[in-house]
Design an enzyme around this catalytic site. Structure first.
Site, PDB file in Angstrom:
ATOM      1  N   ALA A  29      -0.832  -2.651   4.437  1.00  4.43           N
ATOM      2  CA  ALA A  29      -1.100  -1.260   4.782  1.00  4.43           C
ATOM      3  C   ALA A  29      -1.503  -0.517   3.518  1.00  4.43           C
ATOM      4  O   ALA A  29      -0.822  -0.598   2.498  1.00  4.43           O
ATOM      5  CB  ALA A  29       0.140  -0.619   5.398  1.00  4.43           C
ATOM      6  N   ALA A  48       0.553   1.476  -1.109  1.00  3.75           N
ATOM      7  CA  ALA A  48       0.280   0.344  -0.222  1.00  3.75           C
ATOM      8  C   ALA A  48       1.567  -0.452  -0.037  1.00  3.75           C
ATOM      9  O   ALA A  48       2.523  -0.286  -0.793  1.00  3.75           O
ATOM     10  CB  ALA A  48      -0.820  -0.545  -0.790  1.00  3.75           C
ATOM     11  N   LYS A  49       1.578  -1.304   0.960  1.00  3.73           N
ATOM     12  CA  LYS A  49       2.708  -2.211   1.180  1.00  3.73           C
ATOM     13  C   LYS A  49       2.238  -3.319   2.099  1.00  3.73           C
ATOM     14  O   LYS A  49       1.364  -3.116   2.959  1.00  3.73           O
ATOM     15  CB  LYS A  49       3.890  -1.485   1.821  1.00  3.73           C
ATOM     16  N   GLY A  50       2.825  -4.489   1.947  1.00  2.82           N
ATOM     17  CA  GLY A  50       2.431  -5.591   2.810  1.00  2.82           C
ATOM     18  C   GLY A  50       3.476  -6.677   2.840  1.00  2.82           C
ATOM     19  O   GLY A  50       4.518  -6.585   2.183  1.00  2.82           O
ATOM     20  N   ASP A  86       8.383  -7.962  -3.991  1.00  2.00           N
ATOM     21  CA  ASP A  86       9.288  -7.170  -3.167  1.00  2.00           C
ATOM     22  C   ASP A  86      10.318  -8.140  -2.597  1.00  2.00           C
ATOM     23  O   ASP A  86      10.496  -9.237  -3.123  1.00  2.00           O
ATOM     24  CB  ASP A  86       8.487  -6.453  -2.074  1.00  2.00           C
TER      25      ASP A  86
END
Length: 428
Positions: A72, A117-119, A158
């Protein structure tokens, strides 16, 4: 043990809101205190892009499994997208969007030129061998390659990923690009372009902010007791640094439970998750507790540094700490935040407290682009400077507008992001 009646009541309670719902609610609260174009606020409710990919993996036994991955990308008005990649069975599209929004605010609070952002991949990394995890990571890098890059989107480790994961990811990307692109990810081992001090940076920033909050409240740090939920990459450095500053860390925990000593633990003697996974409970402490009980200890400072949504409407009334400093991402639900506000318990939010990770990631990115490494002393000095600058900006909002620390941090962030949007405009 809960009674049948209480269990039934609990079943009837609404489920906790998602990370996305929380992020949007927090955006609205901050916007209510500021004169910001409603059109900008509406834009910030939505991610710029969300990528969903299938990630096939040949297992060690020769079978093929297919996993779902997400990335995202929330907002890039201030610079390239930035945010972690997690390997976890509970990864969802909405979670990635919500966390990408938090990354936008976190970068803006720290005033560094990144967007959010993150995924991640929907997978339990504990079910994978090292070879399988490497193959999965490399294939994920290839699936995301059109959407990422040192000037587009820079992932970082993460939950369920680490420095080695980032090294594999960088190598896979670089092989396809035909040249080493160290700046495509951060959180790498220093030997392949990572920054010294990156692994402990989130915890270090939590300790810096906790120290400043303790001083702001007029407490003597040597008379301050601290409980830390989660003794991993964030909680352990935070606990140890606060211990070094003179605070009394009375409780820490891992996934199996907590250890408690009212006279204080020797945090440097308790093994971290990185040093010995799930070994906290092996430490010889006077008492052991559940993770839930740790959150309700009578301490001065509580640092939830494990997972999200651990402070809820159900237990917020039982929290006895006088100050909460968020180490994990999203450990406090909106309902719990309202209860803490009513009880006048200050909560220093994650987007400020644990922002050391993205800040040193920024330092790492600069080092990669300039092909020049920094000393650990410089990293620590620069991080201290940036955290104090951000702390002062948020403190000023708290005092000027008489708002919570969370609202103040979001106000700082939103003002900066909104100003960038207003200057850049909407094309066409």
């Amino acid at each position: 043990m809960a009674s049948a009646a209480s269990s039934t009541a609990k079943d009837d309670e609404p489920t906790e809101e998602t990370a996305l719902e929380t992020a949007r609610r927090q955006l609205q609260r901050a916007a209510a205190h500021l004169d910001v174009d409603p059109g900008v606020i509406e834009r910030l409710h939505h991610p710029n892009q969300v990528h969903r990919v299938s990630v096939p993996l040949e297992r060690d036994d020769g079978t093929t499994a297919v996993y779902t991955g997400y990335r995202a990308q929330h907002d890039s008005v201030r610079g390239p997208y930035k945010g972690g990649l997690r390997f976890h069975p509970d990864v969802t599209e909405d979670e990635c969007i919500g966390l990408s929004m938090w990354m936008t605010w976190k970068c803006a609070v720290m005033d560094i030129p990144f967007g959010g952002a993150k995924g991640g991949i929907v997978v339990n990394p504990k079910d994978l061998s090292t070879d399988e995890k490497e193959r999965l990571t490399r294939r994920f890098a290839e699936e995301l390659r059109p959407f990422i890059g040192p000037t587009k989107d820079i992932p970082a480790p993460d939950m369920g990923t680490d420095a080695q994961t980032m090294a594999w990811f960088m190598d896979a990307y670089s092989m396809q690009e035909g040249e080493t692109q160290a700046g495509v990810v951060t959180g790498k081992p220093p030997v392949v372009g990572g920054s010294k001090g990156r692994d402990t940076a989130p915890g270090r920033s939590v300790a810096i902010v906790a120290r400043e909050a303790i001083d702001y409240l007029g407490w003597d740090i040597e008379d301050t007791t601290v409980a830390v939920q989660g003794f991993g990459s964030v909680g352990a450095p935070a606990a140890r640094l606060l211990d070094d500053h003179g605070a009394t860390v009375v409780a820490v925990s891992d996934v199996n439970g907590a250890i408690y000593d009212p006279d204080g633990l020797d945090t440097h003697d308790v093994p971290t998750h990185e040093e010995e996974p799930e070994a906290v409970m092996k430490y010889d402490a006077p008492e052991t507790l559940s993770n839930e009980d740790l959150l309700e200890l009578d301490v001065d400072v509580l640092i939830p540094a494990a997972i999200g949504n651990v402070l809820t409407a159900e237990n917020a009334g039982d929290v006895q700490a006088d100050l909460i400093v968020e180490g994990a991402n999203g450990p406090t639900t909106s309902a719990a935040s309202e209860i803490f506000e009513e009880r006048e318990i200050p909560v220093v939010p994650d987007i400020l407290a644990n922002a050391g990770g993205v800040t040193v990631s920024y330092f790492e990115w600069l080092q990669d682009l300039n092909h020049r490494s920094w000393s650990l002393e410089r990293v620590h000095d620069e991080l201290e400077t940036e955290m104090l600058r951000a702390w002062e900006a948020v403190r000023e909002q708290v005092e000027t507008h008489d708002v919570t620390w969370r609202d103040a941090a979001y106000m700082v962030a939103l003002e900066r992001v909104a100003a960038a949007h207003e200057h850049r405009g909407l094309w066409p």
